[in-house]
Design an enzyme around this catalytic site. Structure first.
Site, PDB file in Angstrom:
ATOM      1  N   SER A  22       0.828  -1.214   0.000  1.00  0.00           N
ATOM      2  CA  SER A  22       0.000   0.000   0.000  1.00  0.00           C
ATOM      3  C   SER A  22       0.861   1.263   0.000  1.00  0.00           C
ATOM      4  O   SER A  22       0.347   2.360   0.139  1.00  0.00           O
ATOM      5  CB  SER A  22      -0.921  -0.002   1.221  1.00  0.00           C
ATOM      6  OG  SER A  22      -0.153  -0.072   2.411  1.00  0.00           O
ATOM      7  N   ASN A 109      -2.073  -2.285  13.370  1.00  0.00           N
ATOM      8  CA  ASN A 109      -3.519  -2.027  13.355  1.00  0.00           C
ATOM      9  C   ASN A 109      -3.903  -0.748  14.102  1.00  0.00           C
ATOM     10  O   ASN A 109      -4.718   0.032  13.620  1.00  0.00           O
ATOM     11  CB  ASN A 109      -4.278  -3.221  13.935  1.00  0.00           C
ATOM     12  CG  ASN A 109      -4.108  -4.466  13.079  1.00  0.00           C
ATOM     13  OD1 ASN A 109      -3.543  -4.387  11.988  1.00  0.00           O
ATOM     14  ND2 ASN A 109      -4.567  -5.601  13.563  1.00  0.00           N
ATOM     15  N   THR A 154     -38.203  28.746 -10.233  1.00  0.00           N
ATOM     16  CA  THR A 154     -38.619  27.428  -9.755  1.00  0.00           C
ATOM     17  C   THR A 154     -38.906  26.628 -11.019  1.00  0.00           C
ATOM     18  O   THR A 154     -39.340  27.202 -12.025  1.00  0.00           O
ATOM     19  CB  THR A 154     -39.892  27.491  -8.872  1.00  0.00           C
ATOM     20  OG1 THR A 154     -40.973  27.980  -9.670  1.00  0.00           O
ATOM     21  CG2 THR A 154     -39.715  28.405  -7.665  1.00  0.00           C
ATOM     22  N   HIS A 155     -38.602  25.354 -10.995  1.00  0.00           N
ATOM     23  CA  HIS A 155     -38.714  24.497 -12.190  1.00  0.00           C
ATOM     24  C   HIS A 155     -37.877  25.038 -13.352  1.00  0.00           C
ATOM     25  O   HIS A 155     -38.181  24.773 -14.514  1.00  0.00           O
ATOM     26  CB  HIS A 155     -40.167  24.350 -12.651  1.00  0.00           C
ATOM     27  CG  HIS A 155     -41.137  24.024 -11.561  1.00  0.00           C
ATOM     28  ND1 HIS A 155     -41.472  22.736 -11.210  1.00  0.00           N
ATOM     29  CD2 HIS A 155     -41.815  24.836 -10.713  1.00  0.00           C
ATOM     30  CE1 HIS A 155     -42.339  22.770 -10.203  1.00  0.00           C
ATOM     31  NE2 HIS A 155     -42.552  24.036  -9.881  1.00  0.00           N
ATOM     32  N   SER A 276     -12.857  25.701 -28.483  1.00  0.00           N
ATOM     33  CA  SER A 276     -13.082  24.455 -29.200  1.00  0.00           C
ATOM     34  C   SER A 276     -12.017  24.330 -30.281  1.00  0.00           C
ATOM     35  O   SER A 276     -11.596  25.323 -30.865  1.00  0.00           O
ATOM     36  CB  SER A 276     -14.469  24.465 -29.818  1.00  0.00           C
ATOM     37  OG  SER A 276     -14.511  23.574 -30.911  1.00  0.00           O
ATOM     38  N   LYS A 282     -16.688  29.131 -30.014  1.00  0.00           N
ATOM     39  CA  LYS A 282     -16.993  28.488 -28.727  1.00  0.00           C
ATOM     40  C   LYS A 282     -16.107  28.973 -27.573  1.00  0.00           C
ATOM     41  O   LYS A 282     -14.909  29.182 -27.729  1.00  0.00           O
ATOM     42  CB  LYS A 282     -16.821  26.961 -28.840  1.00  0.00           C
ATOM     43  CG  LYS A 282     -17.892  26.253 -29.625  1.00  0.00           C
ATOM     44  CD  LYS A 282     -19.255  26.253 -28.961  1.00  0.00           C
ATOM     45  CE  LYS A 282     -19.356  25.375 -27.749  1.00  0.00           C
ATOM     46  NZ  LYS A 282     -19.405  23.953 -28.039  1.00  0.00           N
ATOM     47  N   ASN A 284     -15.997  27.509 -23.689  1.00  0.00           N
ATOM     48  CA  ASN A 284     -16.644  26.466 -22.882  1.00  0.00           C
ATOM     49  C   ASN A 284     -16.335  26.589 -21.390  1.00  0.00           C
ATOM     50  O   ASN A 284     -15.196  26.863 -21.018  1.00  0.00           O
ATOM     51  CB  ASN A 284     -16.202  25.084 -23.370  1.00  0.00           C
ATOM     52  CG  ASN A 284     -16.579  24.852 -24.821  1.00  0.00           C
ATOM     53  OD1 ASN A 284     -17.595  25.349 -25.299  1.00  0.00           O
ATOM     54  ND2 ASN A 284     -15.734  24.121 -25.534  1.00  0.00           N
ATOM     55  N   GLU A 289     -17.850  22.509 -15.417  1.00  0.00           N
ATOM     56  CA  GLU A 289     -18.287  21.147 -15.766  1.00  0.00           C
ATOM     57  C   GLU A 289     -17.497  20.101 -14.998  1.00  0.00           C
ATOM     58  O   GLU A 289     -18.040  19.100 -14.524  1.00  0.00           O
ATOM     59  CB  GLU A 289     -18.149  20.930 -17.277  1.00  0.00           C
ATOM     60  CG  GLU A 289     -19.153  21.752 -18.066  1.00  0.00           C
ATOM     61  CD  GLU A 289     -18.871  21.770 -19.557  1.00  0.00           C
ATOM     62  OE1 GLU A 289     -19.812  21.668 -20.331  1.00  0.00           O
ATOM     63  OE2 GLU A 289     -17.692  21.892 -19.952  1.00  0.00           O
ATOM     64  N   TYR A 316      -9.618  -5.929  12.648  1.00  0.00           N
ATOM     65  CA  TYR A 316      -8.992  -5.506  11.399  1.00  0.00           C
ATOM     66  C   TYR A 316      -9.049  -6.607  10.343  1.00  0.00           C
ATOM     67  O   TYR A 316      -8.837  -7.778  10.631  1.00  0.00           O
ATOM     68  CB  TYR A 316      -7.522  -5.129  11.652  1.00  0.00           C
ATOM     69  CG  TYR A 316      -6.782  -4.683  10.393  1.00  0.00           C
ATOM     70  CD1 TYR A 316      -6.821  -3.361   9.975  1.00  0.00           C
ATOM     71  CD2 TYR A 316      -6.064  -5.608   9.622  1.00  0.00           C
ATOM     72  CE1 TYR A 316      -6.161  -2.955   8.821  1.00  0.00           C
ATOM     73  CE2 TYR A 316      -5.403  -5.201   8.470  1.00  0.00           C
ATOM     74  CZ  TYR A 316      -5.451  -3.886   8.077  1.00  0.00           C
ATOM     75  OH  TYR A 316      -4.808  -3.494   6.941  1.00  0.00           O
ATOM     76  N   GLN A 321      -7.245  -1.669   4.347  1.00  0.00           N
ATOM     77  CA  GLN A 321      -6.122  -0.974   3.710  1.00  0.00           C
ATOM     78  C   GLN A 321      -6.629  -0.071   2.579  1.00  0.00           C
ATOM     79  O   GLN A 321      -6.029   0.949   2.265  1.00  0.00           O
ATOM     80  CB  GLN A 321      -5.118  -2.002   3.167  1.00  0.00           C
ATOM     81  CG  GLN A 321      -3.954  -1.401   2.417  1.00  0.00           C
ATOM     82  CD  GLN A 321      -2.789  -2.371   2.292  1.00  0.00           C
ATOM     83  OE1 GLN A 321      -2.082  -2.634   3.257  1.00  0.00           O
ATOM     84  NE2 GLN A 321      -2.609  -2.937   1.115  1.00  0.00           N
ATOM     85  N   LYS A 324      -7.777   4.186   2.347  1.00  0.00           N
ATOM     86  CA  LYS A 324      -6.987   5.410   2.185  1.00  0.00           C
ATOM     87  C   LYS A 324      -7.120   6.044   0.811  1.00  0.00           C
ATOM     88  O   LYS A 324      -7.215   7.270   0.679  1.00  0.00           O
ATOM     89  CB  LYS A 324      -5.520   5.125   2.493  1.00  0.00           C
ATOM     90  CG  LYS A 324      -5.266   4.921   3.959  1.00  0.00           C
ATOM     91  CD  LYS A 324      -3.905   4.345   4.197  1.00  0.00           C
ATOM     92  CE  LYS A 324      -3.900   3.295   5.272  1.00  0.00           C
ATOM     93  NZ  LYS A 324      -4.839   2.162   5.068  1.00  0.00           N
TER      94      LYS A 324
HETATM   95  N1  ARG Z   1      -0.931  -1.202   5.386  1.00  0.00           N
HETATM   96  C1  ARG Z   1      -1.891  -1.643   6.309  1.00  0.00           C
HETATM   97  C2  ARG Z   1      -3.187  -0.818   6.161  1.00  0.00           C
HETATM   98  O1  ARG Z   1      -3.115   0.213   5.619  1.00  0.00           O
HETATM   99  C3  ARG Z   1      -1.382  -1.497   7.700  1.00  0.00           C
HETATM  100  C4  ARG Z   1      -2.044  -2.402   8.699  1.00  0.00           C
HETATM  101  C5  ARG Z   1      -1.599  -3.791   8.467  1.00  0.00           C
HETATM  102  N2  ARG Z   1      -2.107  -4.682   9.464  1.00  0.00           N
HETATM  103  C6  ARG Z   1      -2.147  -5.993   9.304  1.00  0.00           C
HETATM  104  N3  ARG Z   1      -2.672  -6.695  10.254  1.00  0.00           N
HETATM  105  N4  ARG Z   1      -1.752  -6.584   8.214  1.00  0.00           N
HETATM  106  O2  ARG Z   1      -4.246  -1.222   6.568  1.00  0.00           O
END
Ligand code: ARG
Length: 457
Positions: A22, A109, A154-155, A276, A282, A284, A289, A316, A321, A324
């Protein structure tokens, strides 16, 4: 990877290793990971789990790694599994075996969710600042357009006259609620999971209060299983950011409509427009958008997190993971959207004549014709009917309501007198709508003042 090792079955498959990693996403937690580790090690020393000398070596090493990273003398190694293993491996490289004691009474964790909360806490402040700047730009635009009469819809049908300031202030109110939501969110976010370890706490006599104070959390998560499993703070922030995205999307939609030729209420500055490649005429509104479409990514990210978490048993699982990528993307997306929107509004040109013309062509004073009759004792239902008849007449003759002569007015109702022309004057209509929240310039001035006080601008 020790590729020369004979024990191939102990290594992850190359693709699986890549799949498991990750680091490309969580590398942005690097400084928060160091901050969290320093507090953790200070706590281990205080609780006499580490010797002072050991703790000092680790803390100095971590600080040196941070310095090297900031000065560009060290780079995050994208072959690492994640940011936590990268920092630990770098520390072992730098100070040797004592570094291996850093992870006592901790697990990735509780570490990962601590890092993420610290990171998000800063970003929430940044998003509030972006919102404040966006509000500031709208307030200035409103101040300049207190008397800029435009049709309220409205509308998407011209309904009643308002002012451009009144209309734009609606977006300020939305953004103020957004800030309020973020501030409220911070209270729940700022609770420390550190010390929950893998899920079941630890036999070491640790001090969770200590790390929570060090890291400026305002409380401690009370259950270790909850502490490592909780991702409510991802769902909640993504929900709030989706709402902000929707507000920006609605405004974008209006800017797009208002800048189209049939409306021509506004002109979006060249700095925020594209041409364009084939049609020379044009111009734009691409930025609007894109902001409109970014709201879809925000909702998509939010959905991804809800669905990722939906069936997960405690505590966990590696699924987490994947929390993020979506939250980082949502944070980046909302910041750039707010910044671009503020820039676009700051450079907007308003075409007051076009707005006024649209009011006249839209018969938006028809309600006031009816109200005029009501004031003279005609029941509202009849007054409504008479006014509709006048609108029909005007449409047929290609006139506006103020161009119809008094004789015609009188032919529809004897109650009409010369003063009807004052009553249906657009400025009079807007000035008379003084009720709290309404469009009269003085009332909108009050709204602006109120908004400024709300956020201290
Ligand atoms: N890279 C992991 C995450 O973002 C870290 C936690 C890993 N924990 C584990 N028990 N493998 O979730």
């Amino acid at each position: 990877m020790k590729l020369w090792s004979g024990m191939l079955d102990e290594n992850l498959d190359k693709k699986a290793e890549e799949f498991n990693s990750s680091i490309k996403i969580d590398k942005r937690l690097v400084y928060k990971d160091i901050e969290g580790s320093i507090s953790h090690v200070k706590m281990l020393e205080k609780c006499e789990i580490l010797e002072t000398e050991e703790a000092s070596k680790i803390i100095d090493g971590l600080k040196e790694i941070e310095k090297n990273l900031r000065e560009g003398n060290l780079e995050v190694d994208l072959n690492s599994e994640d940011i936590h293993t990268f920092i630990e491996a770098s520390l072992i490289d730098l100070i040797g075996d004592v570094a291996k004691k850093m992870h006592t009474a901790r697990s990735r964790n509780d570490q990962v969710t601590t890092d993420l909360k610290l990171y998000i806490r800063d970003e929430v402040e940044n998003i509030i600042d972006f919102l404040k700047n966006y509000i500031k730009v709208i307030l200035e635009l409103a101040e300049k357009n207190l008397e800029t009469i435009m049709p309220g819809y409205t509308h998407l049908q011209a309904a009643q006259p308002v002012t451009f300031a009144h209309h734009m202030m609606a977006y300020v109110m939305m953004a103020l609620r957004d800030i309020d939501r973020l501030k409220d969110y911070k209270k729940r976010l700022n609770s420390s999971p550190l010390g929950a370890c893998a899920l079941a706490g630890t036999t070491y006599k640790i001090d969770r209060e200590f790390t929570a104070n060090e890291l400026l959390f305002n409380e401690i998560m009370q259950n270790s299983i909850d502490a490592v499993s909780d991702r409510d703070y991802i769902l909640e922030l993504e929900s709030i950011l989706s709402i902000i995205g929707i507000h920006l999307s609605r405004l974008s939609e209006e800017l797009i409509i208002w800048s189209s030729q049939p409306f021509s209420f506004i002109r979006i500055d060249d700095k925020y427009s594209t041409g364009s490649s084939i049609m020379p005429q044009k111009k734009n509104p691409d930025m609007a958008e894109l902001i409109r479409s970014k709201s879809a990514s925000l909702i998509g990210n939010m959905n991804q997190s809800y669905i990722m978490l939906k069936g997960l048993p405690l505590a966990y699982s590696k699924d987490m993971q994947e929390d993020k990528e979506s939250i980082f993307d949502s944070i980046d997306t909302i910041k750039i959207s707010l910044e671009i929107m503020a820039g676009m509004l700051e450079t907007l040109t308003i075409n007051k004549q076009k707005m006024l013309k649209a009011c006249k062509e839209g018969f938006i004073n028809a309600t006031d014709v009816a109200d005029y009759l009501v004031n003279k004792g005609v029941p509202f239902r009849d007054a409504h009917h008479i006014s509709a008849g006048l609108v029909l007449y005007a449409t047929e003759k290609d006139l506006t309501l103020d161009e119809i002569d008094l004789k015609t007015y009188k032919s529809k109702s004897e109650k009409f007198e010369e003063d009807i022309y004052d009553v249906i004057d657009l400025e009079t209509i807007v000035y008379n709508r003084k009720s709290l929240g309404g469009p009269s310039p003085n009332e909108v001035k009050r709204q602006i003042k109120w908004a400024r006080e709300e956020i201290g601008l």
